[in-house]
Design a protein around this motif. Sequence first.
Motif, PDB file in Angstrom:
ATOM      1  N   GLY A 116     -56.597 -20.074 -68.149  1.00  0.00           N
ATOM      2  CA  GLY A 116     -57.224 -20.907 -67.133  1.00  0.00           C
ATOM      3  C   GLY A 116     -58.728 -20.997 -67.262  1.00  0.00           C
ATOM      4  O   GLY A 116     -59.432 -21.143 -66.263  1.00  0.00           O
ATOM      5  N   CYS A 117     -59.235 -20.912 -68.481  1.00  0.00           N
ATOM      6  CA  CYS A 117     -60.673 -20.991 -68.705  1.00  0.00           C
ATOM      7  C   CYS A 117     -61.154 -22.426 -68.547  1.00  0.00           C
ATOM      8  O   CYS A 117     -60.462 -23.365 -68.928  1.00  0.00           O
ATOM      9  N   GLN A 118     -62.342 -22.577 -68.003  1.00  0.00           N
ATOM     10  CA  GLN A 118     -62.947 -23.886 -67.791  1.00  0.00           C
ATOM     11  C   GLN A 118     -63.999 -24.133 -68.876  1.00  0.00           C
ATOM     12  O   GLN A 118     -64.764 -23.252 -69.208  1.00  0.00           O
ATOM     13  N   LEU A 119     -64.023 -25.366 -69.382  1.00  0.00           N
ATOM     14  CA  LEU A 119     -65.036 -25.740 -70.367  1.00  0.00           C
ATOM     15  C   LEU A 119     -66.290 -26.173 -69.628  1.00  0.00           C
ATOM     16  O   LEU A 119     -66.295 -27.154 -68.898  1.00  0.00           O
ATOM     17  N   GLU A 120     -67.330 -25.396 -69.792  1.00  0.00           N
ATOM     18  CA  GLU A 120     -68.615 -25.702 -69.165  1.00  0.00           C
ATOM     19  C   GLU A 120     -69.525 -26.339 -70.204  1.00  0.00           C
ATOM     20  O   GLU A 120     -69.326 -26.201 -71.383  1.00  0.00           O
ATOM     21  N   MET A 121     -70.521 -26.997 -69.799  1.00  0.00           N
ATOM     22  CA  MET A 121     -71.553 -27.627 -70.583  1.00  0.00           C
ATOM     23  C   MET A 121     -71.445 -27.435 -72.104  1.00  0.00           C
ATOM     24  O   MET A 121     -71.718 -26.378 -72.653  1.00  0.00           O
ATOM     25  N   GLY A 122     -71.016 -28.454 -72.800  1.00  0.00           N
ATOM     26  CA  GLY A 122     -70.912 -28.403 -74.250  1.00  0.00           C
ATOM     27  C   GLY A 122     -69.665 -27.681 -74.703  1.00  0.00           C
ATOM     28  O   GLY A 122     -68.555 -28.077 -74.406  1.00  0.00           O
ATOM     29  N   LEU A 123     -69.857 -26.590 -75.407  1.00  0.00           N
ATOM     30  CA  LEU A 123     -68.743 -25.818 -75.947  1.00  0.00           C
ATOM     31  C   LEU A 123     -68.855 -24.385 -75.448  1.00  0.00           C
ATOM     32  O   LEU A 123     -68.933 -23.440 -76.210  1.00  0.00           O
ATOM     33  N   GLU A 155     -66.630 -15.701 -73.902  1.00  0.00           N
ATOM     34  CA  GLU A 155     -67.406 -15.664 -75.143  1.00  0.00           C
ATOM     35  C   GLU A 155     -66.498 -15.648 -76.365  1.00  0.00           C
ATOM     36  O   GLU A 155     -66.778 -16.307 -77.365  1.00  0.00           O
ATOM     37  N   LEU A 156     -65.410 -14.890 -76.288  1.00  0.00           N
ATOM     38  CA  LEU A 156     -64.464 -14.828 -77.393  1.00  0.00           C
ATOM     39  C   LEU A 156     -63.833 -16.189 -77.649  1.00  0.00           C
ATOM     40  O   LEU A 156     -63.773 -16.650 -78.795  1.00  0.00           O
ATOM     41  N   VAL A 157     -63.380 -16.844 -76.606  1.00  0.00           N
ATOM     42  CA  VAL A 157     -62.758 -18.158 -76.750  1.00  0.00           C
ATOM     43  C   VAL A 157     -63.773 -19.167 -77.279  1.00  0.00           C
ATOM     44  O   VAL A 157     -63.455 -19.975 -78.157  1.00  0.00           O
ATOM     45  N   THR A 158     -64.998 -19.117 -76.780  1.00  0.00           N
ATOM     46  CA  THR A 158     -66.045 -20.026 -77.255  1.00  0.00           C
ATOM     47  C   THR A 158     -66.292 -19.829 -78.744  1.00  0.00           C
ATOM     48  O   THR A 158     -66.394 -20.802 -79.502  1.00  0.00           O
ATOM     49  N   THR A 159     -66.360 -18.592 -79.180  1.00  0.00           N
ATOM     50  CA  THR A 159     -66.577 -18.301 -80.603  1.00  0.00           C
ATOM     51  C   THR A 159     -65.411 -18.783 -81.452  1.00  0.00           C
ATOM     52  O   THR A 159     -65.612 -19.383 -82.516  1.00  0.00           O
ATOM     53  N   MET A 160     -64.190 -18.553 -80.981  1.00  0.00           N
ATOM     54  CA  MET A 160     -63.014 -18.988 -81.737  1.00  0.00           C
ATOM     55  C   MET A 160     -62.979 -20.509 -81.886  1.00  0.00           C
ATOM     56  O   MET A 160     -62.708 -21.028 -82.972  1.00  0.00           O
ATOM     57  N   VAL A 161     -63.264 -21.222 -80.815  1.00  0.00           N
ATOM     58  CA  VAL A 161     -63.241 -22.686 -80.865  1.00  0.00           C
ATOM     59  C   VAL A 161     -64.401 -23.207 -81.706  1.00  0.00           C
ATOM     60  O   VAL A 161     -64.245 -24.178 -82.458  1.00  0.00           O
ATOM     61  N   LEU A 175     -55.435 -20.035 -76.008  1.00  0.00           N
ATOM     62  CA  LEU A 175     -55.806 -18.891 -75.186  1.00  0.00           C
ATOM     63  C   LEU A 175     -56.591 -19.331 -73.951  1.00  0.00           C
ATOM     64  O   LEU A 175     -56.361 -18.843 -72.843  1.00  0.00           O
ATOM     65  N   ALA A 176     -57.488 -20.282 -74.148  1.00  0.00           N
ATOM     66  CA  ALA A 176     -58.271 -20.794 -73.017  1.00  0.00           C
ATOM     67  C   ALA A 176     -57.366 -21.470 -71.993  1.00  0.00           C
ATOM     68  O   ALA A 176     -57.535 -21.288 -70.785  1.00  0.00           O
ATOM     69  N   THR A 177     -56.401 -22.245 -72.466  1.00  0.00           N
ATOM     70  CA  THR A 177     -55.472 -22.914 -71.559  1.00  0.00           C
ATOM     71  C   THR A 177     -54.601 -21.909 -70.822  1.00  0.00           C
ATOM     72  O   THR A 177     -54.390 -22.017 -69.613  1.00  0.00           O
ATOM     73  N   LEU A 210     -59.056 -23.635 -88.752  1.00  0.00           N
ATOM     74  CA  LEU A 210     -58.293 -24.537 -87.885  1.00  0.00           C
ATOM     75  C   LEU A 210     -57.313 -23.747 -87.020  1.00  0.00           C
ATOM     76  O   LEU A 210     -57.179 -24.003 -85.819  1.00  0.00           O
ATOM     77  N   LEU A 211     -56.631 -22.782 -87.633  1.00  0.00           N
ATOM     78  CA  LEU A 211     -55.700 -21.949 -86.873  1.00  0.00           C
ATOM     79  C   LEU A 211     -56.430 -21.136 -85.807  1.00  0.00           C
ATOM     80  O   LEU A 211     -55.945 -21.001 -84.680  1.00  0.00           O
ATOM     81  N   LEU A 212     -57.590 -20.631 -86.154  1.00  0.00           N
ATOM     82  CA  LEU A 212     -58.385 -19.856 -85.206  1.00  0.00           C
ATOM     83  C   LEU A 212     -58.809 -20.720 -84.016  1.00  0.00           C
ATOM     84  O   LEU A 212     -58.748 -20.287 -82.869  1.00  0.00           O
ATOM     85  N   GLY A 213     -59.200 -21.958 -84.286  1.00  0.00           N
ATOM     86  CA  GLY A 213     -59.573 -22.871 -83.207  1.00  0.00           C
ATOM     87  C   GLY A 213     -58.389 -23.221 -82.314  1.00  0.00           C
ATOM     88  O   GLY A 213     -58.520 -23.288 -81.088  1.00  0.00           O
TER      89      GLY A 213
END
Length: 137
Positions: free
Chosen positions: A77-84, A96-102, A72-74, A63-66
């Motif tokens: 300024g990372c954008q959420l594209e298709m799905g996760l 890729e790092l942010v996607t893996t963490m979430v 970090l994404a916010t 949960l903390l990692l997510g």
Amino acid sequence: MVSPLGTITSAIAVFIGTIISTVLGWALILIGPALCFLAIRSRSTPRKLLLLGACILYGVLPLLLGLIGTSLATALGCQLEMGLNYQCPTNPGLGELVTTMVFIGAWGPIVTIPSSALGLLGFISSYITSVVRNSFR
């Protein structure tokens, strides 16, 4: 045409992959109870508290990692594209790092929270049993 050797090799690879994933799955499930079992067996109070803290941390770590991943994404300024799938315009490698963490933050607690809760339940029941047993001595 598929050769018999290729088919056998593929079947062996699937079998070994299944064994490895099963062992890793059970290991993840049993970490919480193992930490609390060590806390039960420990004689010193600081070690008990350290192991209980590790068991609780194990339960909430995904949960903390997510949360860190979404923060970090916010911040970047990372954008959420298709799905996760996060896309970072400033640094594509961070996406890729942010996607893996979430992803870990979303699916990891399914295993870690019940494991940690099971371990804590065992510790609490053992503690209550020892208190009751010592009160009758």
